[in-house]
Design a protein around this motif. Sequence first.
Motif, mmCIF file in Angstrom:
data_model
loop_
_atom_site.group_PDB
_atom_site.id
_atom_site.type_symbol
_atom_site.label_atom_id
_atom_site.label_comp_id
_atom_site.label_asym_id
_atom_site.label_seq_id
_atom_site.Cartn_x
_atom_site.Cartn_y
_atom_site.Cartn_z
ATOM 1 N N HIS B 21 0.766 -1.285 0.182
ATOM 2 C CA HIS B 21 -0.141 -0.141 -0.007
ATOM 3 C C HIS B 21 0.910 1.277 -0.048
ATOM 4 N N LEU B 22 1.971 1.259 0.660
ATOM 5 C CA LEU B 22 2.638 2.389 0.971
ATOM 6 C C LEU B 22 3.505 2.798 -0.447
ATOM 7 N N ALA B 23 4.034 1.394 -0.974
ATOM 8 C CA ALA B 23 4.756 1.617 -2.329
ATOM 9 C C ALA B 23 3.781 2.371 -3.473
ATOM 10 N N ILE B 24 2.462 1.800 -3.431
ATOM 11 C CA ILE B 24 1.419 2.495 -4.433
ATOM 12 C C ILE B 24 1.232 3.927 -3.817
ATOM 13 N N PHE B 25 1.155 3.993 -2.693
ATOM 14 C CA PHE B 25 0.895 5.432 -2.076
ATOM 15 C C PHE B 25 1.799 6.446 -2.630
ATOM 16 N N TRP B 74 10.652 18.065 2.070
ATOM 17 C CA TRP B 74 9.497 16.985 2.157
ATOM 18 C C TRP B 74 9.855 16.192 0.704
ATOM 19 N N TYR B 75 10.215 16.850 -0.406
ATOM 20 C CA TYR B 75 10.496 15.927 -1.434
ATOM 21 C C TYR B 75 11.462 14.816 -1.177
ATOM 22 N N LEU B 76 12.489 15.332 -0.823
ATOM 23 C CA LEU B 76 13.533 14.303 -0.684
ATOM 24 C C LEU B 76 13.340 13.316 0.550
ATOM 25 N N SER B 77 12.144 13.754 1.465
ATOM 26 C CA SER B 77 12.010 12.810 2.441
ATOM 27 C C SER B 77 10.974 11.565 1.599
ATOM 28 N N PHE B 82 10.717 6.358 -0.231
ATOM 29 C CA PHE B 82 10.374 5.488 -1.509
ATOM 30 C C PHE B 82 11.423 4.659 -1.579
ATOM 31 N N SER B 83 12.658 5.033 -1.366
ATOM 32 C CA SER B 83 13.966 3.961 -1.260
ATOM 33 C C SER B 83 13.802 2.895 -0.087
ATOM 34 N N THR B 84 13.408 3.416 0.991
ATOM 35 C CA THR B 84 13.277 2.402 2.283
ATOM 36 C C THR B 84 12.217 1.365 1.945
ATOM 37 N N LEU B 172 13.240 -9.070 -11.157
ATOM 38 C CA LEU B 172 12.623 -7.858 -10.334
ATOM 39 C C LEU B 172 13.996 -7.221 -9.269
ATOM 40 N N TYR B 173 14.570 -8.125 -8.805
ATOM 41 C CA TYR B 173 15.681 -7.628 -8.030
ATOM 42 C C TYR B 173 16.784 -6.780 -8.485
ATOM 43 N N GLY B 174 16.984 -7.016 -9.735
ATOM 44 C CA GLY B 174 17.894 -6.025 -10.674
ATOM 45 C C GLY B 174 17.226 -4.782 -10.922
ATOM 46 N N VAL B 175 15.866 -4.927 -11.103
ATOM 47 C CA VAL B 175 15.063 -3.640 -11.477
ATOM 48 C C VAL B 175 14.979 -2.689 -10.166
ATOM 49 N N HIS B 176 14.923 -3.103 -8.936
ATOM 50 C CA HIS B 176 14.596 -2.287 -7.892
ATOM 51 C C HIS B 176 16.139 -2.046 -7.383
ATOM 52 N N LEU B 177 17.062 -3.055 -7.443
ATOM 53 C CA LEU B 177 18.369 -2.523 -7.180
ATOM 54 C C LEU B 177 18.915 -1.139 -8.046
ATOM 55 N N SER B 178 18.752 -1.528 -9.366
ATOM 56 C CA SER B 178 19.170 -0.451 -10.382
ATOM 57 C C SER B 178 18.787 0.732 -9.903
ATOM 58 N N ILE B 179 17.413 1.104 -9.521
ATOM 59 C CA ILE B 179 16.786 2.308 -9.192
ATOM 60 C C ILE B 179 17.706 2.835 -7.794
#
Lengths: 285, 453
Positions: B21-25, B74-77, B82-84, B172-179
């Motif tokens: 939910h948090l991810a989509i939010f 706030w944007y950096l937060s 998002f990263s967390t 999937l892990y490659g995609v998330h890691l690359s971000i």
Amino acid sequence: MNLSSSYLLSLTTFIYLGAAALYMIHWIFRVRQVGVLATVVTVGGFLVQTAGIILRWTESYRLGYGHAPLSNLYESLVFFSWVTILVYLVIEWRVKRRVIGAFATPFASLAMAYASFSPKVADSIEPLIPALQSNWLLAHVITCFLGYASFAVACGLGIMYLVKMKGAHHDEKPESVIGSLPRLKVLDDLMHQTIIFGFLWLSVGIITGAVWANQAWGTYWSWDPKETWSLITWFIYATALHARFVRGWAGQRIAWLSIIGFLSVIFTYFGVNFLLSGLHSYGSG
Amino acid sequence: MKKTATYSQENPVIRFFSSVHLAIFLLIALAVTSIIGTIIPQGQSQQFYLDNFGPTMSKLTKILHLNDTYHSWWYLSLLALFSTNLIVCTLKRLPFTLKLFKKDNLAVSSDYLTRMPYKRIWRVKDGVLDNELMQKLLSTFQKKAGSFQKKPNVDGGTLFLVEKGKWSYWGLYGVHLSILIIFLGAVFGSFYGFKGRIMLMEGETTDHAVRFDTAAPIPLGFSIRCDHFFVSFYDNGAPKEFRSDLTILEKGKEVLHKAILVNDPLEYKGVTFYQASYQAIPEVTIRVASSTGIQRSFIIPAFQKVSWPESSMTLALLKYIPNIHGVPAARIWIGDGTGQGHALWVLQGRTEKYTRGDTTYELSLVSASERYMTGLQVKKDPGVWIVWLGCTALILGFAIVFWVPHRRSWLWVGPKDGETQVILSGQTNKNKIHFEKDFRELEDSINSVLGNQ
């Protein structure tokens, strides 16, 4: 010279408008032959347009400017419509459902009509200003528009999905207007595949843009409105993909996201040029 | 992921950060808040926002740093959150992926195979499926599906399995890691790099740039000289080319020459110089003849003072017009060294008189020219390669996640329900249409082997 690129590209506008009308007739009146004719007309229009684009390219060399026809709003609209038709034809060939044409070809026709008839869009061949003189122009524009065109088709599929869903309860006969649309499951799957395809190309488009910006200005990301809006579009489709993958969202919600996503694409494409200012201002001429 | 029994026992902090939910939010929140900075002009003064948006909005702009939205707290937060979320979500999925990856697809029963979405069962008369036919069956299976693993004694029969693309679960892990890699590159670059500018007249040399953000000088560790600047235009007046011929000097010695264009910068020791802008700077030569019989000529560039100490006179160029009634004209300031002075227009071909005390000076414009000043953008970004690495991994990851399916094709041969049965079944986790086509082909080939009997 009587066979000019503007002549061929204007002609394309009418061919695509005709093709869109034929697909509509095919869908609403269920005449198979009209569907075949629509495909023939679309392929014909596509060939004429391809010739027009190539001719415009050679004309730019004759004028001494020599660049691919991807440098201003007119040329990008022509290319957008070209890719949309290409993506649609591939889908038609793969899933063998001509009804989709009634929802996809209008995007290409409208783009061409806007390019040809709007007084805001200049169709003259202009030389490249220094910022655009790069090989990345080709890679950036082609990849972005592959994304945009896929999203246009996905939006058409989303609209189809909603139409089908609204009418599904009272009209399921295969020969009826609603019944002739592909099954919801098929539409949903196709929409998902098209969004995936578009998302990948949008990502490559954003990255090639970043590489180019880094080469021209020394910053790969400067939060210019065009960049930011392409990222907003990216976020919307990323939401759609995640919602479907992990939350099992499908059908109606994805159909709406696909429509919202395409509205964001349109804003990235036109809104930013006309309403906001930034580095991409040359796209507005 | 579906909620499981262990879910409720988790640390609520982890549960919050790992929630989808948090991810989509966050994705939606980033999309919506990113709009702000494209509507409100960025990087303007506080006065600008006051004039254009009124006191309330101007105050809000200040509190929320809307003048620099994308670097606001706030944007950096949001980006940090998002990263967390990305890290926790991905890690939490790890056991699930490991299970999928480690799953032994040979550990299945023949009944399981008949429940697969793609399947075909052949019933073969006893004794027909001899060694020769079996060989033929297996070679067809291998040719169409790929090399197989074999497991005897499965429900009294033999099981064969072709498995492909199992590794694609890691895409999937490659995609998330690359971000995260891209973020890392951006952060690294902002800490260890800089962005600045240099304005150089033709012929001028400098050993430092000026930072964009703080306007502080940054020493380059070497010197750079602009030898020439050129600008050319198309017939329609649009600019065709901006070019600076640059020379790099190390301790006064020339080490590198390069002509840079807008899309073709110069890189030296990790610092890159980009053609960004230019200015045409006029320069005039003025001859001054004094009534005492002394005559001298001065070259006066714009923005500079030239002095003539013997007559306690300073000269400066205030304005230059390349063409007035067919000749160039310059407005010259003549100072007496105390801040007092007089300005006069000097047209080429005419003499202007200026009197101070009992001396009269005659000024004439000998020649006028324009010199160019090139504007270079200067950048050092050691993080850029990390960003490109992340971008490449992102695209490769997408291709794997979206298009590399995990495909399984089973073939079971053995006695079942009092007869010999051949069961073919298949499963894929993506691109079902393509798999179905391949499966039907495989089915047809096997059918032609068994059907001949």
